[in-house]
Design a protein around this motif. Structure first.
Motif, short mmCIF file in Angstrom:
data_model
loop_
_atom_site.label_atom_id
_atom_site.label_comp_id
_atom_site.label_asym_id
_atom_site.label_seq_id
_atom_site.Cartn_x
_atom_site.Cartn_y
_atom_site.Cartn_z
N ASP A 164 43.19 -16.67 8.88
CA ASP A 164 43.40 -17.11 10.26
C ASP A 164 43.03 -16.03 11.27
OD1 ASP A 164 44.30 -19.69 9.68
OD2 ASP A 164 46.33 -18.97 9.32
N GLY A 165 43.26 -14.78 10.92
CA GLY A 165 43.02 -13.68 11.86
C GLY A 165 41.74 -12.93 11.52
N VAL A 166 41.60 -11.76 12.13
CA VAL A 166 40.42 -10.92 11.91
C VAL A 166 40.81 -9.52 11.44
CG1 VAL A 166 38.96 -12.16 13.55
CG2 VAL A 166 40.35 -10.24 14.34
N PHE A 167 42.06 -9.34 11.05
CA PHE A 167 42.55 -7.99 10.74
C PHE A 167 42.50 -7.62 9.27
CE2 PHE A 167 44.58 -9.29 14.73
CZ PHE A 167 44.02 -8.34 15.56
N SER A 168 42.19 -8.55 8.37
CA SER A 168 42.04 -8.21 6.96
C SER A 168 40.63 -7.66 6.74
CB SER A 168 42.25 -9.45 6.09
OG SER A 168 43.56 -9.92 6.21
N CYS A 220 36.78 -16.12 6.90
CA CYS A 220 37.24 -15.83 5.55
C CYS A 220 36.76 -14.47 5.07
CB CYS A 220 36.76 -16.91 4.59
SG CYS A 220 34.98 -17.04 4.46
N GLN A 221 37.35 -14.06 3.95
CA GLN A 221 36.87 -12.92 3.18
C GLN A 221 36.10 -13.52 2.00
OE1 GLN A 221 40.83 -11.42 2.25
NE2 GLN A 221 40.25 -9.43 3.08
N ILE A 222 35.16 -12.75 1.46
CA ILE A 222 34.43 -13.19 0.27
C ILE A 222 34.62 -12.13 -0.81
CG2 ILE A 222 32.18 -13.75 -0.74
CD1 ILE A 222 32.97 -15.81 1.32
#
Length: 179
Positions: free
Chosen positions: A31-35, A52-54
């Motif tokens: 949902d966020g951009v901090f990961s 998302c992350q991949i």
């Protein structure tokens, strides 16, 4: 490769007794951009472009089991831009200055090299188009006709595909996007 990962990979191969190694990318919706590595990008998990992350992984697969042998987080180009916002995100996520964007196929190739350095090699390597082109361009022996490549191998065809299809859970047990 770290000692722990090496021991885990050897244990997984002994337990799974793989007929093939599978190179795959998996999306983790966010949902966020901090990961670390989060960006708007295509995710097969989502079936569309999303936040998302991949993760890129190499799995040992047999008729009855599958287990990851190695994995890496894909870092999109947006995380490498020399802008204050990108640099702040990298610092906040503690991404080392030595880590930068690399294509997914390069991450897969690095993992295959790491596993080979420990004495592990696949009998058969399967990958989708996201990985196949880069792997064939850099290591022709992985994809040249007559050298381990079966040009007839397409999704849903061949003995290996049949084995892999049987090892998946019935479709009614797997949540589907939007349903």
């Amino acid at each position: 490769m770290e000692d722990v990962r090496t021991r885990l990979a050897w244990r997984a191969v002994a337990a799974v007794r793989p007929q093939a190694w599978v190179v795959d990318g998996t999306g983790f919706p966010k949902d966020g951009v901090f990961s670390p590595g989060v960006a708007r990008q295509y995710s097969g998990t989502l079936g569309k472009v999303g936040n998302c992350q991949i993760g890129v992984s190499i799995h040992a697969a047999s008729d009855t089991a599958s287990c990851p042998l190695s994995w890496r987080l894909f870092l999109p180009t947006a995380w490498d831009e020399p802008e204050p916002e990108a640099e702040a995100r990298r610092r906040a996520c503690r991404i080392p200055e030595t880590e930068h964007h690399r294509p997914k196929w390069q991450l897969a190739l690095d993992m295959l090299d790491d596993l080979a350095a420990t004495g592990l090699r696949p009998a058969v390597l399967v990958a989708d188009a996201d990985f196949r082109h880069g792997l064939e361009e850099t290591r022709p022996c992985l994809g040249a006709p007559g050298q381990g490549r079966d040009d007839r191998a397409r999704p849903g065809r061949g003995a290996a595909a049949a084995r892999l299809r049987r090892s998946r859970p019935p479709s009614g047990l797997v949540p589907r996007p939007g349903g």
